[in-house]
Design a protein around this motif. Structure first.
Motif, PDB file in Angstrom:
ATOM      1  N   THR A 255       2.245  39.254  87.865  1.00  0.00           N
ATOM      2  CA  THR A 255       3.644  39.348  87.444  1.00  0.00           C
ATOM      3  C   THR A 255       4.341  38.044  87.804  1.00  0.00           C
ATOM      4  N   THR A 256       5.121  37.499  86.854  1.00  0.00           N
ATOM      5  CA  THR A 256       5.840  36.257  87.093  1.00  0.00           C
ATOM      6  C   THR A 256       7.258  36.368  86.552  1.00  0.00           C
ATOM      7  N   GLU A 257       8.217  35.936  87.362  1.00  0.00           N
ATOM      8  CA  GLU A 257       9.602  35.777  86.923  1.00  0.00           C
ATOM      9  C   GLU A 257      10.013  34.350  87.269  1.00  0.00           C
ATOM     10  N   PHE A 258      10.394  33.578  86.250  1.00  0.00           N
ATOM     11  CA  PHE A 258      10.717  32.164  86.456  1.00  0.00           C
ATOM     12  C   PHE A 258      12.035  31.846  85.787  1.00  0.00           C
ATOM     13  N   ASP A 259      12.866  31.098  86.507  1.00  0.00           N
ATOM     14  CA  ASP A 259      14.117  30.627  85.936  1.00  0.00           C
ATOM     15  C   ASP A 259      14.367  29.213  86.467  1.00  0.00           C
ATOM     16  N   GLY A 260      14.601  28.269  85.577  1.00  0.00           N
ATOM     17  CA  GLY A 260      14.763  26.882  86.009  1.00  0.00           C
ATOM     18  C   GLY A 260      15.824  26.151  85.228  1.00  0.00           C
ATOM     19  N   ARG A 261      16.416  25.146  85.882  1.00  0.00           N
ATOM     20  CA  ARG A 261      17.342  24.212  85.244  1.00  0.00           C
ATOM     21  C   ARG A 261      16.794  22.815  85.472  1.00  0.00           C
ATOM     22  N   PHE A 262      16.523  22.105  84.364  1.00  0.00           N
ATOM     23  CA  PHE A 262      15.837  20.823  84.471  1.00  0.00           C
ATOM     24  C   PHE A 262      16.610  19.734  83.739  1.00  0.00           C
ATOM     25  N   LEU A 263      16.557  18.550  84.325  1.00  0.00           N
ATOM     26  CA  LEU A 263      17.186  17.392  83.731  1.00  0.00           C
ATOM     27  C   LEU A 263      16.487  17.054  82.412  1.00  0.00           C
ATOM     28  N   ASP A 264      17.265  16.632  81.440  1.00  0.00           N
ATOM     29  CA  ASP A 264      16.740  16.178  80.154  1.00  0.00           C
ATOM     30  C   ASP A 264      15.530  15.269  80.409  1.00  0.00           C
ATOM     31  N   PRO A 265      14.358  15.595  79.848  1.00  0.00           N
ATOM     32  CA  PRO A 265      13.131  14.850  80.193  1.00  0.00           C
ATOM     33  C   PRO A 265      13.160  13.383  79.812  1.00  0.00           C
ATOM     34  N   VAL A 266      14.066  12.953  78.942  1.00  0.00           N
ATOM     35  CA  VAL A 266      14.090  11.535  78.580  1.00  0.00           C
ATOM     36  C   VAL A 266      14.888  10.706  79.578  1.00  0.00           C
ATOM     37  N   LEU A 267      15.550  11.358  80.553  1.00  0.00           N
ATOM     38  CA  LEU A 267      16.334  10.626  81.539  1.00  0.00           C
ATOM     39  C   LEU A 267      15.484  10.286  82.757  1.00  0.00           C
ATOM     40  N   ASN A 268      15.849   9.215  83.432  1.00  0.00           N
ATOM     41  CA  ASN A 268      15.182   8.819  84.670  1.00  0.00           C
ATOM     42  C   ASN A 268      15.786   9.623  85.815  1.00  0.00           C
ATOM     43  N   ARG A 269      15.016  10.519  86.366  1.00  0.00           N
ATOM     44  CA  ARG A 269      15.519  11.411  87.415  1.00  0.00           C
ATOM     45  C   ARG A 269      16.032  10.642  88.622  1.00  0.00           C
ATOM     46  N   GLU A 270      15.438   9.481  88.907  1.00  0.00           N
ATOM     47  CA  GLU A 270      15.838   8.725  90.088  1.00  0.00           C
ATOM     48  C   GLU A 270      17.288   8.264  89.995  1.00  0.00           C
TER      49      GLU A 270
END
Length: 825
Positions: free
Chosen positions: A364-379
């Motif tokens: 069983t898996t429950e996942f919820d995430g908020r992620f930065l636009d992948p084209v941006l430099n996270r640093e």
């Protein structure tokens, strides 16, 4: 029953027979070596041995067993010898000082199987950097690599992990991994045999295209009422209890349990530093395993196996983290294995084995995430408030809920009938599989639009709820035939019925061996292999297929043809050289169906790509994208050569053991006329494994590997993000008014056209042994990646402020030391 390997010289029709005893009774598994020959064997359940194909003369025979003093005795081989009794005296010294990896490990020349690689349980336990994990230890063998440092999956001769059959005590295991692939389910403290057949495997194995890993757990020690083995490191604990059955019941019992405690150590640290909030359970697992053996009773013996395990993680990232993305994940995974076997041996030539088993893999898996636009430099966004990123529509949401349950109930019967020139192996079996899967996937509208605009993306799967129950059945027969003193051949045939496809397939197999002389053997094998589709294989496939009944009816089983040729030569009693070449052709490979649709695209004009003037007016272009519907749409090839030179330790005074190997390999896949390197195509791989006894109480081990690494797809540039506003295509813009640029990976002809940088890593291990408190103790220091090389796991691409591509490197294990201790009472 013949337990040893004889040489193939002319006139060798004599044999040796005997029984090995201790002060309290027969010794099972004692090693018997006929010195000066290539012959040897192990004692059976009654302590007896028989070694055939010898000349009629007097031999020096060495008899040894862990925990006992070795003995050399003179024995006379004849056509009708009198069995000789050999009694060993117990020698209670440190385990490592008396362990013998003997000449008896030589495969008999009449064994026609090719590509058999056997790893001793002790080698799996002490191999540097393997974490005392069986499947990670196998990654040191030629032709075997791992997807990355974090995974215990096996990539064997250009095939994916889903194409490997994994069997434990005659029970097929779908998901043998723990901690989400980091370690395997196999306990090195309870295993007696690890056999990997990396190609051309015999007819008794089926429903896989590439290789077979066959693991056997040992019986408990019946020589004492109770014994214990405790192994602890900074990450896990492993306890094994064993002994003889109570009362007058013949046989033994074994009980083991393991647990990691990352959650107990890392959880409080992560909470205190604000990395996570609330109650947290970092990835952890625990398992309990038991094996009960009863008998012999009037030619019968009964064995019961049971294993239960749980993996889990439960965490929510903290508000105080510097990176803007966050996750909430809850996951539990259960594995249950139950098996019962009846061994019936009415005489020394016939063995019948009936096995009943049940396997249950539930999660069983429950996942919820908020992620930065992948084209941006996270640093560049460290410490930035998530609210502002949401307002800018540069923080995307992903969530999914998943439940699955895969159950398999099996019954199979295997029969082995041997005489002086034949070894007939036959069997039948029936499996009932029940698979239940529910999946709900949600993404934010902004991210959905980006994915659907990507020409190479897969169609998004929103909701799935499916249940399938079907029957699989098989029957096989093979016969190893001795043709004279130097040549053996094993023809075989296997028939599989796949209920989910409502079809049957026939797999002919043929293998042969030729002994040039007593120390040199050629082996060859060829055959057809089939693999059926099913949800139980999804974990290893790393992509999703919709195996609903309507889709299954359109499929054929995947198919492979193997051809293998090998040469094995013993240079002397300690050194073994081996070379093998192989070719595998794959057909009817299952891939995701393509669908054609119109997409908005734009071409660069040569002006600043951050401006609308830098791109032509959007136009509709017909592009293919992938769906979750499975089709037989690809083929492939894998071929190569493997070299190995091995030094085996034959007695307690041998200081050096290990091996050097090199594999040269090619692996390709082809679809719709596009020929690309396979994801796990690694051209060159070399391994150096060594263990050296510096002092009677101190061993030093090293494992160095180097490989040309796997192919990757590098981006070709950038493209504008095009969105629809009231049906009209527009360039998406950020808060500064610049055009948002996505990463362009090109068309199919760009797939896997680059490679990761060279991979290399050195692992070291020091093991010190002693004895006190009436127990054998081992203390070890294991160091992964001793010179801290930054091997590349992946590249993360982004678009910088000027509109150009940038790249961040994600590396694998750094220098990572581990301390541990084990005690055997």
């Amino acid at each position: 029953m013949m337990l040893g390997a004889g040489s193939y010289a002319q006139g060798q029709n004599a044999r040796l027979e005997g029984v090995v005893l201790s002060e309290v009774g027969p010794l099972v598994g004692a090693t018997v070596r006929v010195l000066g020959t290539g012959s040897g064997g192990l004692t059976d359940a009654d302590g007896r041995f028989r070694i055939d194909r010898l000349e009629a003369r007097v031999y020096q025979v060495q008899v040894s067993m862990i925990g006992f003093e070795s003995r050399n005795v003179r024995m006379t081989a004849s056509s009708d010898p009198a069995p000789q009794r050999v009694q060993l005296i117990e020698r209670p010294v440190v385990l490592d000082a008396v362990e013998v990896v003997s000449d008896a490990l030589r495969r008999p020349a009449e064994d026609t199987r090719v590509s058999v690689q056997q790893l001793q349980p002790r080698e799996a336990k002490i191999l540097p950097g393997a974490g005392e994990d069986v499947m990670r230890s196998l990654q040191s063998l030629p032709g075997v690599v791992a997807p990355n440092d974090f995974s215990s999956q096996l990539i064997i001769r250009g095939s994916g992990p889903d194409q490997n059959l994994i069997v434990m005590d005659e029970i097929e295991v779908f998901n043998p991994y723990r901690l989400y692939g980091a370690v395997s389910m196999f306990n090195p403290e309870t295993i007696t045999d690890i056999s990997l057949i990396s190609g051309g495997f015999p007819a008794r194995y089926g429903d896989r295209l590439s290789a077979v890993l066959d693991v056997t757990n040992r019986n408990g020690n019946a020589d004492r009422a109770i014994g214990a083995n405790i192994n602890m490191s900074i990450t896990n604990a492993n306890v094994v209890l064993e002994g003889s059955n109570p009362g007058s019941i013949p046989g033994s019992w074994l009980l083991s349990t393991r647990r990691t405690y990352y959650d107990l150590i890392l959880g409080p640290i992560a909470r205190q530093t604000g990395l996570v909030t609330g109650d947290v359970a970092f990835p952890n697992f625990r398992d309990v395993q038991a094996k009960l053996s009863f008998g012999p009773f009037n030619h019968s013996r009964f064995v019961v196996n049971a294993l239960s395990s749980r993996d889990g993680v439960d965490l929510v990232t903290g508000e105080g983290r510097e990176t803007p993305d966050s996750v909430s994940v809850f996951n539990t995974l259960f594995n249950t294995v139950l098996g019962a076997a009846w061994y019936y041996t009415p005489n020394e030539r016939l063995v019948n084995k009936l096995v009943l088993s049940y396997y249950d893999n539930t999660g069983t898996t429950e996942f919820d995430g908020r992620f930065l636009d992948p084209v941006l430099n996270r640093e560049e966004f460290r410490g930035q408030q998530t609210d502002s990123l949401r307002a800018m529509a540069r923080l995307f949401g992903i969530s999914f809920d998943n439940e699955f349950r895969f159950r398999k109930t099996s019954v199979k019967n295997m029969l082995l009938l041997t005489d002086e020139s034949h070894a007939l192996d036959a069997g039948v079996g029936v499996d009932v599989l029940a698979t239940d899967l529910t999946f709900a996937f949600r993404v934010s509208p902004e991210l959905r639009q980006i994915i659907e605009a990507n020409p190479r993306s897969s169609a998004l799967v929103d909701d799935i709820a499916q249940s399938l129950t079907y029957v699989k059945a098989h029957a096989y027969v093979q016969d190893r035939i001795l043709l004279g003193t130097s040549f053996a051949v094993t023809p075989g045939i296997r028939v599989d019925y796949y209920g989910q496809l409502e079809s049957a397939v026939v797999s002919p197999r043929l293998s042969a061996s030729y002994a040039v002389d007593p120390v040199t053997t050629f082996r060859a094998s060829t055959g057809l292999y089939y693999q059926s589709p099913g949800y139980e294989k999804l974990f290893d496939q790393n992509q999703f297929f919709d195996f609903s009944s309507d889709n299954l009816r359109t499929l054929s089983p995947e198919r492979a043809w193997h051809a293998v040729l090998g040469l094995e030569r013993w240079i002397d009693e300690q050194w073994l050289a081996r070379v093998e070449t192989y070719y595998k052709r794959f057909a009817d490979l299952i891939v995701q169906k393509k669908t054609s649709a119109l997409r908005w695209e734009s071409d660069p004009t040569g002006v600043d790509p951050r401006t609308a003037a830098g791109w032509s007016q959007p136009s509709l272009v017909r592009r293919d994208s992938l769906t979750s519907i499975p089709i037989n749409g690809a083929r492939g090839d894998a071929f190569g050569m493997e070299l190995m030179l091995e030094k085996r330790s034959l007695a307690g005074d041998d200081r050096l053991s290990g091996w050097v190997s090199y594999a040269l390999a090619w692996a390709y896949r082809e679809r719709d006329g596009v020929h690309t390197p396979f994801n796990f195509d690694q051209r060159h791989t070399a391994n150096i494994v060594g263990n050296y006894r510096v002092l009677p109480w101190l061993d030093i081990g090293a494992f160095w590997r180097i490989g040309s690494n796997f192919p990757i797809t590098q981006p070709r540039g950038v493209r504008p993000r095009i969105v629809l506003e009231q049906g009209v295509p527009q360039f998406a813009r950020d808060f500064s008014g610049n055009v948002i640029l996505d990463i362009d990976y090109g068309d199919e002809d760009n797939i896997n056209q680059s490679r990761k940088p060279l991979y290399h890593r050195l692992d070291l291990r020091a093991t010190a042994t002693t004895r006190f408190w009436n127990a054998d103790w081992s203390f070890y220091l294991d160091i992964i990646n001793a010179y801290n090389h930054g091997n590349v796991a992946s590249f993360r691409y982004f678009v910088d402020a000027s509109g150009r591509l940038g790249r961040r490197t994600v590396t694998m294990f750094p220098l990572l030391p581990t301390l541990g201790v084990s005690a055997r009472f």
